[in-house]
Design a protein around this motif. Structure first.
Motif, PDB file in Angstrom:
ATOM      1  N   LYS A   1       7.504  -1.327 -50.104  1.00 17.05           N
ATOM      2  CA  LYS A   1       6.484  -1.094 -51.129  1.00 17.05           C
ATOM      3  C   LYS A   1       6.668  -2.037 -52.309  1.00 17.05           C
ATOM      4  CE  LYS A   1       6.977   3.271 -51.988  1.00 17.05           C
ATOM      5  NZ  LYS A   1       6.707   4.547 -52.700  1.00 17.05           N
ATOM      6  N   ARG A   2       7.922  -2.248 -52.681  1.00 16.61           N
ATOM      7  CA  ARG A   2       8.200  -3.127 -53.807  1.00 16.61           C
ATOM      8  C   ARG A   2       7.771  -4.562 -53.510  1.00 16.61           C
ATOM      9  NH1 ARG A   2      12.651  -1.203 -54.595  1.00 16.61           N
ATOM     10  NH2 ARG A   2      13.935  -2.572 -53.311  1.00 16.61           N
ATOM     11  N   LYS A   3       8.026  -5.037 -52.294  1.00 17.73           N
ATOM     12  CA  LYS A   3       7.634  -6.393 -51.902  1.00 17.73           C
ATOM     13  C   LYS A   3       6.114  -6.540 -51.863  1.00 17.73           C
ATOM     14  CE  LYS A   3      11.730  -7.596 -49.197  1.00 17.73           C
ATOM     15  NZ  LYS A   3      12.248  -7.931 -47.846  1.00 17.73           N
TER      16      LYS A   3
ATOM     17  N   ALA B   1       3.988  -4.753 -53.573  1.00 18.82           N
ATOM     18  CA  ALA B   1       3.488  -4.680 -54.949  1.00 18.82           C
ATOM     19  C   ALA B   1       3.679  -6.015 -55.662  1.00 18.82           C
ATOM     20  CB  ALA B   1       4.204  -3.567 -55.706  1.00 18.82           C
ATOM     21  N   GLU B   2       4.824  -6.649 -55.443  1.00 19.20           N
ATOM     22  CA  GLU B   2       5.089  -7.958 -56.057  1.00 19.20           C
ATOM     23  C   GLU B   2       4.131  -9.018 -55.514  1.00 19.20           C
ATOM     24  OE1 GLU B   2       9.167  -8.776 -55.295  1.00 19.20           O
ATOM     25  OE2 GLU B   2       9.919  -7.347 -56.789  1.00 19.20           O
TER      26      GLU B   2
ATOM     27  N   SER C   1      10.748   2.053 -49.483  1.00 19.16           N
ATOM     28  CA  SER C   1      10.670   1.702 -50.906  1.00 19.16           C
ATOM     29  C   SER C   1      10.771   0.194 -51.105  1.00 19.16           C
ATOM     30  CB  SER C   1      11.779   2.409 -51.691  1.00 19.16           C
ATOM     31  OG  SER C   1      11.614   3.810 -51.645  1.00 19.16           O
ATOM     32  N   ALA C   2      11.666  -0.438 -50.354  1.00 19.20           N
ATOM     33  CA  ALA C   2      11.815  -1.896 -50.452  1.00 19.20           C
ATOM     34  C   ALA C   2      10.546  -2.611 -49.996  1.00 19.20           C
ATOM     35  CB  ALA C   2      13.006  -2.346 -49.611  1.00 19.20           C
TER      36      ALA C   2
ATOM     37  N   SER D   1       0.330  -5.464 -62.479  1.00 20.54           N
ATOM     38  CA  SER D   1       0.245  -4.818 -61.176  1.00 20.54           C
ATOM     39  C   SER D   1      -0.773  -5.465 -60.252  1.00 20.54           C
ATOM     40  CB  SER D   1      -0.082  -3.331 -61.352  1.00 20.54           C
ATOM     41  OG  SER D   1      -1.324  -3.177 -62.031  1.00 20.54           O
TER      42      SER D   1
END
Length: 234
Positions: free
Chosen positions: A72-74, A76-77, A69-70, A85
């Protein structure tokens, strides 16, 4: 401009791979848990062993999913643009707002040209206000700022000021365009209606001996040359 968004990806390939990896981890976790449940139901392991396996499995997969999840978040950012997005999404919305702004200004220009009342101006003015609101939001702010009242108030104030400026700017140029159209219409009437009538009367005056033929021809030639220059934009 909003159609150009099809040339840009909505998500990065790395993010898509990580999303697929995340789903595999979830599927693997569920399979392992089902395996432990089946072993316990078939008395292949004791209750204490089952609880120990479930606990260790829970901690193991919790950490794996947390790391995924971490990541994916990086990703995405990293792929985001101006707090949205993706550039794919940003240019799509920006194109729609640009279209709204253009057609609102065009509608306002037409309202002035037709001499419409202010209630028609207000509809076009509202379109300009909304489009400038979103222009400001898309260019200068991010999506997270949208939830804060102070930013919304600031954007509204800026949008109102720019909308008023745009309103009077369009009004000024509509007035200028109207004057130009009237002048061109007058020149056209001179060429089609007034000039032939005057020429006929001048010809009659020439036959009656009131004016010299050479003077009349020179005046007609000068007028024709000048008129051609105006209509040809010279």
């Amino acid at each position: 401009m909003s159609l150009f968004h099809v040339f840009f990806a909505s998500q990065s390939p790395e993010l898509l791979n990580e999303q697929s990896h995340y789903k595999k981890i979830v599927s693997e976790r569920d399979s392992v848990n089902n395996l432990h449940v089946n072993k316990f139901e078939e008395d292949l392991i004791s209750k204490a062993e089952y609880l120990s396996l479930v606990k260790s499995s829970f901690i193991f997969y919790k950490n794996k999913l947390k790391n995924s999840s971490a990541k994916k978040r990086k990703l995405a950012e990293k792929f985001s643009f101006r707090g949205r997005s993706s550039f794919h999404f940003w240019i799509f919305v920006f194109g729609l707002v640009t279209a709204l702004f253009f057609f609102s200004c065009k509608s306002l220009h037409d309202d002035f040209s037709r001499g419409s009342t202010f209630k028609f101006h207000f509809v076009s003015f509202t379109g300009i206000l909304v489009s400038i609101f979103w222009f400001t939001h898309l260019i200068f702010l991010t999506q997270s700022d949208f939830t804060q009242n102070k930013y919304i108030a600031a954007i509204l104030i800026i949008a109102v000021l720019f909308s008023i400026f745009t309103y009077y700017l369009v009004k000024y140029y509509s007035y200028k365009d109207n004057l130009i159209d009237k002048q061109l219409s007058f020149l056209e009437r001179i060429r089609v209606f007034h000039y032939p009538r005057i020429a006929k009367k001048a010809k009659y005056a020439e036959k009656a001996g009131l004016i010299e033929k050479s003077d009349l021809e020179n005046d007609i030639d000068e007028f024709q040359k000048d008129l051609r220059k105006v209509f040809n934009g010279n």
